[in-house]
Design a protein around this motif. Structure first.
Motif, PDB file in Angstrom:
ATOM      1  N   ALA A   1      40.233  47.190  36.207  1.00  0.00           N
ATOM      2  CA  ALA A   1      40.151  46.067  37.143  1.00  0.00           C
ATOM      3  C   ALA A   1      39.344  44.918  36.544  1.00  0.00           C
ATOM      4  CB  ALA A   1      39.531  46.530  38.460  1.00  0.00           C
TER       5      ALA A   1
ATOM      6  N   ALA B   1      41.089  41.793  38.512  1.00  0.00           N
ATOM      7  CA  ALA B   1      41.448  42.126  39.888  1.00  0.00           C
ATOM      8  C   ALA B   1      40.290  42.835  40.573  1.00  0.00           C
ATOM      9  CB  ALA B   1      42.691  43.011  39.915  1.00  0.00           C
ATOM     10  N   ARG B   2      40.291  42.827  41.913  1.00  0.00           N
ATOM     11  CA  ARG B   2      39.217  43.496  42.654  1.00  0.00           C
ATOM     12  C   ARG B   2      39.391  45.014  42.652  1.00  0.00           C
ATOM     13  NH1 ARG B   2      40.096  39.201  46.616  1.00  0.00           N
ATOM     14  NH2 ARG B   2      38.481  37.621  46.380  1.00  0.00           N
ATOM     15  N   HIS B   3      40.637  45.479  42.648  1.00  0.00           N
ATOM     16  CA  HIS B   3      40.888  46.910  42.751  1.00  0.00           C
ATOM     17  C   HIS B   3      41.950  47.322  41.729  1.00  0.00           C
ATOM     18  CE1 HIS B   3      38.820  46.792  46.658  1.00  0.00           C
ATOM     19  NE2 HIS B   3      39.547  45.724  46.916  1.00  0.00           N
TER      20      HIS B   3
ATOM     21  N   ASP C   1      45.763  39.967  37.478  1.00  0.00           N
ATOM     22  CA  ASP C   1      44.665  39.531  38.350  1.00  0.00           C
ATOM     23  C   ASP C   1      45.115  39.337  39.801  1.00  0.00           C
ATOM     24  OD1 ASP C   1      45.952  37.034  38.405  1.00  0.00           O
ATOM     25  OD2 ASP C   1      44.503  36.063  37.072  1.00  0.00           O
TER      26      ASP C   1
ATOM     27  N   ARG D   1      46.507  37.025  41.494  1.00  0.00           N
ATOM     28  CA  ARG D   1      46.248  35.772  42.221  1.00  0.00           C
ATOM     29  C   ARG D   1      47.465  35.327  43.016  1.00  0.00           C
ATOM     30  NH1 ARG D   1      42.669  31.591  38.542  1.00  0.00           N
ATOM     31  NH2 ARG D   1      41.330  33.144  37.521  1.00  0.00           N
TER      32      ARG D   1
ATOM     33  N   THR E   1      47.182  47.152  40.415  1.00  0.00           N
ATOM     34  CA  THR E   1      46.036  46.295  40.724  1.00  0.00           C
ATOM     35  C   THR E   1      46.343  45.460  41.960  1.00  0.00           C
ATOM     36  OG1 THR E   1      46.802  44.502  39.265  1.00  0.00           O
ATOM     37  CG2 THR E   1      45.317  46.169  38.312  1.00  0.00           C
ATOM     38  N   THR E   2      45.293  45.153  42.708  1.00  0.00           N
ATOM     39  CA  THR E   2      45.429  44.339  43.914  1.00  0.00           C
ATOM     40  C   THR E   2      44.075  43.750  44.261  1.00  0.00           C
ATOM     41  OG1 THR E   2      46.129  44.324  46.243  1.00  0.00           O
ATOM     42  CG2 THR E   2      45.021  46.312  45.454  1.00  0.00           C
ATOM     43  N   ASN E   3      44.077  42.690  45.036  1.00  0.00           N
ATOM     44  CA  ASN E   3      42.839  42.112  45.553  1.00  0.00           C
ATOM     45  C   ASN E   3      42.619  42.448  47.022  1.00  0.00           C
ATOM     46  OD1 ASN E   3      42.114  40.866  43.101  1.00  0.00           O
ATOM     47  ND2 ASN E   3      43.524  39.181  43.502  1.00  0.00           N
ATOM     48  N   GLU E   4      43.503  43.244  47.593  1.00  0.00           N
ATOM     49  CA  GLU E   4      43.432  43.579  49.013  1.00  0.00           C
ATOM     50  C   GLU E   4      42.911  45.003  49.181  1.00  0.00           C
ATOM     51  OE1 GLU E   4      46.957  42.619  51.240  1.00  0.00           O
ATOM     52  OE2 GLU E   4      47.533  41.076  49.776  1.00  0.00           O
TER      53      GLU E   4
END
Length: 387
Positions: free
Chosen positions: A44, A49-51, A179, A181, A205-208
């Motif tokens: 990550a 990315a956050r996750h 990432d 976005r 990967t995901t940001n949620e």
């Protein structure tokens, strides 16, 4: 003994990679242990990315993405026809219908124009997701595709196994593939010919945070452990799959990920050497077009060959290269041509995909190659084509 054939791609496994796996074998956990989380955190951070959620392989990553989005039977998912089978198959695994998008004939990439055409063919179905593929390692136009998908009420899921390490610049802003976005999720593969290897393995990967939580549950039978419950307690609210990635393979992934910068530099150097070595073979041979926004770490060295002008079949070129110690491959047969999809959706004319397939050939590209190998490949290709 004849010289070994240069494969189109192969892993680079070194002593420290082996040592990392041995250490994992001696540890308490061979699977579902702390090395999995360590690999996820490092990945990550690498892509921004956050996750990151590790899983069994790249196909599992795509399937998990469809499950996490709760794509339903009869809904629509758009994929490019120039891709590996898994990109389309993941929609069918959840009962969704595939709408194939055409590609740019010189880059092999889905474009806003080809997506707009595919959107017309969704018809009355509800469109849930668009799955652009970063073919070879070159990035698609994520803002352009994302805008069209959003207008249609769908999200992007980047199919990114070819593009680990690739960077992009959109509107003067530097970004990294993965990432997320512009996408709900991005999926990766760690098959041996990819930029880093775990043998088999995948990542989403995901940001949620909500999507990450669903991905983790779904990769392990749908099991949840409610906060504050007994230590042995688990609940299953929906069935999932056994898509876990063992600690042994994550240990190899961590070791490989630490070398991504070196691998990326080497792949870019070899790609530059190919540009120089193949220039004299134009216009019969041309390297696949690179979008202006993309600075790829190429997974594949795809060239487009005018076989008709050269007066030779692709089979003859493939065989002639192998006779000279050079392996090659074709990426890809258009998925809409596959018997299963032809039977389901009928004949479909996608001229960009057909033109790409008619001319494409992947030449050797991997970090263990010497620059002299690039010269060998170019020389063999020149001989076979009689240029």
């Amino acid at each position: 003994m004849a010289d070994p054939v240069l494969p189109y791609g192969r892993q680079t496994i070194e002593d420290d990679d082996i040592a990392a796996v041995v250490q994992a074998l001696k540890a308490d956990f061979l699977t579902t242990g702390p090395t999995v989380e360590a690999f996820e955190r490092a990945f990550a951070e690498t892509v921004g990315a956050r996750h990151a959620v590790a899983c069994a392989n790249g196909t599992a990553a795509l399937h998990l993405a469809m499950l996490a989005l709760e794509v339903q039977p009869g809904e629509a998912v758009i994929t490019p026809s120039i891709t590996f089978l898994a990109t389309a198959n993941c929609a069918r695994y959840v009962g969704a219908e595939v709408v194939f998008a055409d590609v740019d004939p010189l880059s092999g990439l889905m474009t806003p124009e080809t997506l707009a055409d595919a959107l017309k063919r969704v018809r009355a179905r509800r469109l849930r997701a668009v799955l652009p593929v970063h073919l070879r390692g070159d990035a698609v136009d994520l803002p352009g595709l994302g805008a069209l998908a959003g207008e249609a009420g769908a999200v992007l899921v980047e199919d990114a196994p070819h593009a680990l390490g690739t960077t992009m610049t959109f509107g003067g802003v530097a970004e990294r593939v993965g990432d997320a976005r512009h996408a709900a999720m991005a999926t990766f593969s760690f098959h041996p010919v990819k930029t880093i290897a775990t043998g088999e393995g995948g990542m989403v990967t995901t940001n949620e945070a909500g999507l990450a939580e669903r991905l983790r549950a779904l990769r392990s039978h749908g099991m949840l452990r409610p906060q504050g419950s007994e230590p042995w307690w688990y609940e299953m609210h929906e069935p999932g799959f056994n898509y876990r990635l063992p600690d042994i393979l994550c240990a190899l992934g961590l070791s490989q990920l630490a070398k991504l910068g070196r691998f990326a530099t080497r792949r870019r150097a070899l790609a530059g050497a190919y540009h120089t070595a193949l220039a004299p073979l134009a216009p019969i041979v041309r390297i696949a077009a690179r979008p202006s926004w993309s600075d790829p770490v190429l997974h594949l060295m795809c060239v487009l060959i005018d076989f008709e002008a050269a007066g030779v079949t692709r089979r003859r070129v493939v065989d002639g290269l192998r006779e000279r110690g050079v392996g090659s491959q074709v990426h890809y047969i258009p998925v809409h041509r596959q018997p299963y999809y032809r039977a389901r959706y009928g004949e479909l004319h996608l001229p960009g995909a057909e033109a790409w397939y008619d001319r494409c050939l992947s030449l050797p590209l991997y970090p263990g190659m010497a620059e002299s190998d690039v010269g060998k490949v170019a020389g063999a290709l020149r001989d076979v084509l009689s240029i």
